[in-house]
Design an enzyme around this catalytic site. Structure first.
Site, mmCIF file in Angstrom:
data_model
loop_
_atom_site.group_PDB
_atom_site.id
_atom_site.type_symbol
_atom_site.label_atom_id
_atom_site.label_comp_id
_atom_site.label_asym_id
_atom_site.label_seq_id
_atom_site.Cartn_x
_atom_site.Cartn_y
_atom_site.Cartn_z
ATOM 1 N N LYS A 66 76.845 27.560 13.413
ATOM 2 C CA LYS A 66 76.661 28.280 14.679
ATOM 3 C C LYS A 66 77.624 27.833 15.766
ATOM 4 O O LYS A 66 77.942 28.608 16.672
ATOM 5 C CB LYS A 66 75.215 28.157 15.157
ATOM 6 C CG LYS A 66 74.214 28.873 14.243
ATOM 7 C CD LYS A 66 72.802 28.793 14.802
ATOM 8 C CE LYS A 66 71.824 29.524 13.893
ATOM 9 N NZ LYS A 66 70.444 29.544 14.439
ATOM 10 N N THR A 118 73.963 30.751 9.902
ATOM 11 C CA THR A 118 72.915 29.746 10.019
ATOM 12 C C THR A 118 73.587 28.376 10.040
ATOM 13 O O THR A 118 74.810 28.264 10.057
ATOM 14 C CB THR A 118 71.891 29.899 8.879
ATOM 15 O OG1 THR A 118 70.807 29.002 9.093
ATOM 16 C CG2 THR A 118 72.505 29.655 7.507
#
Length: 275
Positions: free
Chosen positions: A68, A64
């Site tokens: 990313k 998350t």
């Protein structure tokens, strides 16, 4: 089936993540009683060191924010889907020790929309221009046959969205956020902004709205989603997205297909109800 028995979600902050609830529910449903899924607070600076400590017992990771894009230099390979938006939310560790990155947010969005009967639209509107908006554009590249209008707060953001449109081969037009009420008449509206940002738009929902995809899930419903639903429009939630992308992660990490969608959704709904 893979012999590895560990997986987890990494990011910062990570305490709010529902991923452990969803993945553990999947393991229980699949009978993978010796599999473990954890939550790990890791920032960009700490990510390389975290990867170095992983042994062969690891099957994969969910990523998350803000990891990313930070994870990209640490991977041996990334999928075409992940490359299209330069963002990875899934890493699978292969049996030969390779790190393979993918993005399940994009097919997860498409699957969540399809579940609500939305398979193709002639045009769409996106509220916002962050990382989630680029994934939304990539999803729309698969289902939207016409123009996408993005409502943004700055010319810099507008330029970014037009660049993403060119890269993803999506016709993108940008408008100022001050005119965001116009978005609500589109056949599909995708709200990608932080909590509270779209609350003021709820009063402008038309009497016969079509489809809204609001990527938030806690608290739920948002004022915009509540008004939309009250007027009879189709609503896809952030939990729908979270579950569908997690199902794809479970399938990749465990090798078990199909992933247990219903059990994972039920677990997610129960966890949110308890917050």
């Amino acid at each position: 089936m893979r012999t590895a028995k560990r997986a987890g979600v990494v990011g910062s902050p990570i305490g709010h993540s529902l991923s452990p609830v969803l993945h553990r529910a999947a393991y229980a449903e699949l009978g993978l009683t010796d599999w473990m899924y954890g939550r790990f607070e890791v920032d960009e600076a700490g990510l390389p060191g975290f990867f170095e400590k992983l042994d062969t017992s690891w099957a994969g990771l969910s990523l998350t924010m803000p990891l990313k894009r930070a994870v990209l230099p640490l991977l041996d390979e990334i999928s075409e889907t992940a490359a299209s938006v330069e963002a990875v939310n899934t890493v699978v560790f292969t049996e030969d020790g390779r790190r393979v990155g993918d993005n399940t947010d994009i097919p997860g969005m498409v699957a969540a929309l399809r579940e609500r009967g939305i398979e193709q639209v002639e045009s769409a509107a996106i509220l916002g221009a962050g990382a989630t908006a680029s994934s939304a554009l990539a999803a729309l590249a698969r289902i939207c046959t016409g123009e996408v209008v993005a409502y943004v707060r700055s010319e810099a953001r507008a330029a970014e969205m037009r660049q993403w449109g060119e890269r993803l081969d999506v016709e993108v037009r940008t408008e100022d956020w001050a005119d965001a009420e116009r978005a609500l008449r589109a056949p599909l509206v995708i709200a990608t902004t932080p909590s509270g940002t779209t609350d003021s738009l709820a009063a402008a929902v038309p009497e016969r709205p079509v489809a809204l995809f609001d990527v938030l899930y806690d608290p739920w419903p948002t004022p915009l989603a509540a008004r939309w639903s009250a007027y009879g429009g189709a609503v896809v939630s952030g939990l729908d997205l979270l579950v569908h992308q997690a199902v794809l992660q479970v399938e990749q990490m465990t090798g078990r297909v199909p992933g247990p969608l219903d059990a994972m959704r039920e677990a997610g709904e129960k966890a949110l109800a308890g917050r």
